[in-house]
Design a protein around this motif. Sequence first.
Motif, mmCIF file in Angstrom:
data_model
loop_
_atom_site.group_PDB
_atom_site.id
_atom_site.type_symbol
_atom_site.label_atom_id
_atom_site.label_comp_id
_atom_site.label_asym_id
_atom_site.label_seq_id
_atom_site.Cartn_x
_atom_site.Cartn_y
_atom_site.Cartn_z
ATOM 1 N N ALA A 28 -13.016 31.058 -24.417
ATOM 2 C CA ALA A 28 -12.524 31.951 -22.955
ATOM 3 C C ALA A 28 -12.995 33.186 -23.266
ATOM 4 O O ALA A 28 -13.056 33.535 -24.961
ATOM 5 C CB ALA A 28 -11.668 31.148 -22.305
ATOM 6 N N ALA A 29 -13.241 34.123 -22.488
ATOM 7 C CA ALA A 29 -13.494 35.504 -22.835
ATOM 8 C C ALA A 29 -12.518 36.051 -23.624
ATOM 9 O O ALA A 29 -11.166 35.503 -23.827
ATOM 10 C CB ALA A 29 -14.031 36.696 -21.925
ATOM 11 N N GLY A 30 -12.564 36.727 -24.954
ATOM 12 C CA GLY A 30 -11.834 37.352 -25.685
ATOM 13 C C GLY A 30 -11.512 36.089 -26.379
ATOM 14 O O GLY A 30 -10.100 36.262 -27.606
ATOM 15 N N GLU A 31 -11.433 34.604 -26.333
ATOM 16 C CA GLU A 31 -11.169 33.973 -27.206
ATOM 17 C C GLU A 31 -11.452 33.761 -28.748
ATOM 18 O O GLU A 31 -12.449 34.175 -28.758
ATOM 19 C CB GLU A 31 -10.854 31.931 -26.520
ATOM 20 C CG GLU A 31 -10.209 30.751 -27.658
ATOM 21 C CD GLU A 31 -10.536 29.877 -26.714
ATOM 22 O OE1 GLU A 31 -9.664 29.072 -27.111
ATOM 23 O OE2 GLU A 31 -11.773 29.537 -25.869
ATOM 24 N N HIS A 32 -10.380 33.424 -29.838
ATOM 25 C CA HIS A 32 -11.107 32.988 -31.257
ATOM 26 C C HIS A 32 -10.532 31.191 -31.306
ATOM 27 O O HIS A 32 -9.436 31.099 -31.087
ATOM 28 C CB HIS A 32 -9.757 33.926 -32.208
ATOM 29 C CG HIS A 32 -10.631 35.746 -32.026
ATOM 30 N ND1 HIS A 32 -9.876 36.467 -32.611
ATOM 31 C CD2 HIS A 32 -10.999 36.267 -31.155
ATOM 32 C CE1 HIS A 32 -10.055 37.986 -31.769
ATOM 33 N NE2 HIS A 32 -10.789 37.318 -31.284
ATOM 34 N N VAL A 33 -11.882 30.797 -31.464
ATOM 35 C CA VAL A 33 -11.624 29.598 -32.130
ATOM 36 C C VAL A 33 -12.324 29.489 -33.640
ATOM 37 O O VAL A 33 -13.808 29.734 -33.821
ATOM 38 C CB VAL A 33 -13.026 28.571 -31.308
ATOM 39 C CG1 VAL A 33 -12.712 27.314 -31.531
ATOM 40 C CG2 VAL A 33 -12.605 28.832 -29.716
ATOM 41 N N VAL A 182 -14.458 35.346 -30.813
ATOM 42 C CA VAL A 182 -14.470 34.817 -31.451
ATOM 43 C C VAL A 182 -14.979 33.275 -32.135
ATOM 44 O O VAL A 182 -14.035 32.769 -31.778
ATOM 45 C CB VAL A 182 -13.958 35.764 -33.035
ATOM 46 C CG1 VAL A 182 -14.373 34.989 -34.225
ATOM 47 C CG2 VAL A 182 -14.014 37.462 -32.489
ATOM 48 N N VAL A 183 -16.328 32.952 -32.707
ATOM 49 C CA VAL A 183 -16.344 31.561 -33.438
ATOM 50 C C VAL A 183 -16.505 32.346 -34.542
ATOM 51 O O VAL A 183 -17.430 32.703 -35.043
ATOM 52 C CB VAL A 183 -17.258 31.474 -32.238
ATOM 53 C CG1 VAL A 183 -17.852 29.794 -33.203
ATOM 54 C CG2 VAL A 183 -17.411 30.879 -31.256
ATOM 55 N N VAL A 184 -15.391 31.439 -35.801
ATOM 56 C CA VAL A 184 -15.837 31.660 -37.022
ATOM 57 C C VAL A 184 -15.166 30.731 -37.605
ATOM 58 O O VAL A 184 -14.950 29.482 -37.019
ATOM 59 C CB VAL A 184 -14.959 31.780 -37.689
ATOM 60 C CG1 VAL A 184 -12.897 32.141 -36.863
ATOM 61 C CG2 VAL A 184 -14.405 33.223 -38.889
ATOM 62 N N VAL A 185 -16.873 29.809 -38.294
ATOM 63 C CA VAL A 185 -16.900 28.549 -38.868
ATOM 64 C C VAL A 185 -15.789 29.258 -40.458
ATOM 65 O O VAL A 185 -15.979 30.180 -41.400
ATOM 66 C CB VAL A 185 -17.984 28.703 -39.693
ATOM 67 C CG1 VAL A 185 -18.512 27.334 -40.259
ATOM 68 C CG2 VAL A 185 -19.264 28.472 -38.277
#
Lengths: 209, 294
Positions: A28-33, A182-185
């Motif tokens: 989603a917009a603004g979500e951090h995964v 944000v999508v952060v590995v």
Amino acid sequence: MTAAITFTTVTCRYGRHTAVDAVDLDVAAGEHVALTGANGSGKTTLLRAALGLHPTAAGTVTVGGESARSGVEWARRRRDVAWVPQRLAPGRFPLLVDELLDSGGHPDAARAAARQLDVGGLGRRPLHTLSGGQLQRVFLARALGAVTAGARALFADEPTAALDFDGQEQVATLLAKLPVTVVVVSHDRAMTRACDRVAEMAAGKLRVI
Amino acid sequence: MDGFLDLLSLPAVQRSAIGLLIAAVGLPIVGVFIIGLDIIAVRFAMMHVALLGIAVGLLAGLDPMLCGLAACALAGAGVAPLARRPTGLPGAMGLLMTFAIAAALLVLSVSGVNATGAFELLWGSILATREIDLIVLGALTVVVHVLFWRWRRQLALLLFDRELALCSGVAAGPLLLALLVVVAVAIGASIRLTGALLVDALTVLPALGARNLGRSLRSIVLWAVVLGVVGNTAGFAVALLIDQPPGPVLVLVAGTLTLLTYLIPEGARDAIDPGRRTDRGGDPVAAGQRVWQH
Ligand SMILES: Nc1ncnc2c1ncn2[C@@H]1O[C@H](COP(=O)(O)OP(=O)(O)OP(=O)(O)O)[C@@H](O)[C@H]1O
Ligand SMILES: [Mg+2]
């Protein structure tokens, strides 16, 4: 400004090897995964495909509802999504830290972020003379500059892998405050805890925890 | 010494000296591009591509030199897509060289044109510089400088890491295409203008030395021009003094200069870096002083 990101049956191959296998993911917009998973499970490939750095055999990725096909659309995608790569393929010529910071599109913001991340004094140093952790901090600072310049999302590929414990905490807090998607590995606890959701990849497939 | 001054008063020698100076200001940047793209084989490749173009020109009754340069431009553009693979370009240049030799020989044989004659058209000498050559060299130098100074940020990113360039909004494809076409045409034209051997003294040798001295693309380019001008002026003077052909003498002098740069220790580069600017960032002490001044 922030944008929702949708991965739809994204599949990537290296020759016969399927590195990313029909991955579906809605952010989603603004979500951090946080994206975790074993080494070689396809995390880097998935993010690179979303930036057009690796071809997709099938599926699409949209950012803010927009897909990318033409060169112009990919250029727009790369402006929309700030990128912290896992590793570089550095060429034959040196690049200065300042040149890297400026390339994110907002030199002032990137330099301010570099100072905040304790790498403010390295501007005139060539990148290859930095330590692993310093290099990662500089890349993060560049990405923060890109967000100030208007990027609506951030993909960070193991941005804290080379950082000391304090650095890991510091970056986790910094990213948590970012007002974009944000999508952060990451395999690091501080980071996964700071995210809204954790998704795990295994052998090219994705499952959301 | 008198002989030296006598020689220098000859208009032909003066023209050569001017030609060499113009070339030494522009071509080292082409050398930096060549090293940056890892295509040292481009000189051999373009020599034979130009030969192929000349052969086709002779066969078709067109201006052979123009055809040679057009062939270089096309070949440069043709290898651009291969740059997507990290190791694509160096291999492509080698392949291109072999292909071009074979194709040129075939075209020469089919057309019945004497191969030596075609080679002579291609092979110039700095001592035979004409006014038109000076104009062509000047134009080349301007084009190379404009390409570099106008797009130097983008080029620094592109030559460092293509993907980083792409993610920084650099139009990597078109820029690389422009770079390869300019390099190819510049090499083709300089073989005609200065002779094939001298091309190295004017391009790769200063660039190789500059890579040992500079810490960024900008300072490498500045050093390359300095080394190019110093090496070629000195080499030309030595050639006149000992009354020997300038080509080999120039290459030996420029090569020695390049070798000397390998003796400079890494740590000493900071002190001699012409790209060094103390006005922004960098030194934490200087930054502290600035804060204090405000
Ligand atoms: N250039 C390549 N050529 C062939 N196979 C590759 C290439 N790059 C990656 N792979 C393979 O694709 C698979 C996925 O790689 P990827 O880099 O996406 O994994 P990852 O999840 O990011 O791993 P890590 O946690 O180690 O960074 C791995 O099996 C890897 O060996
Ligand atoms: Mg990875």
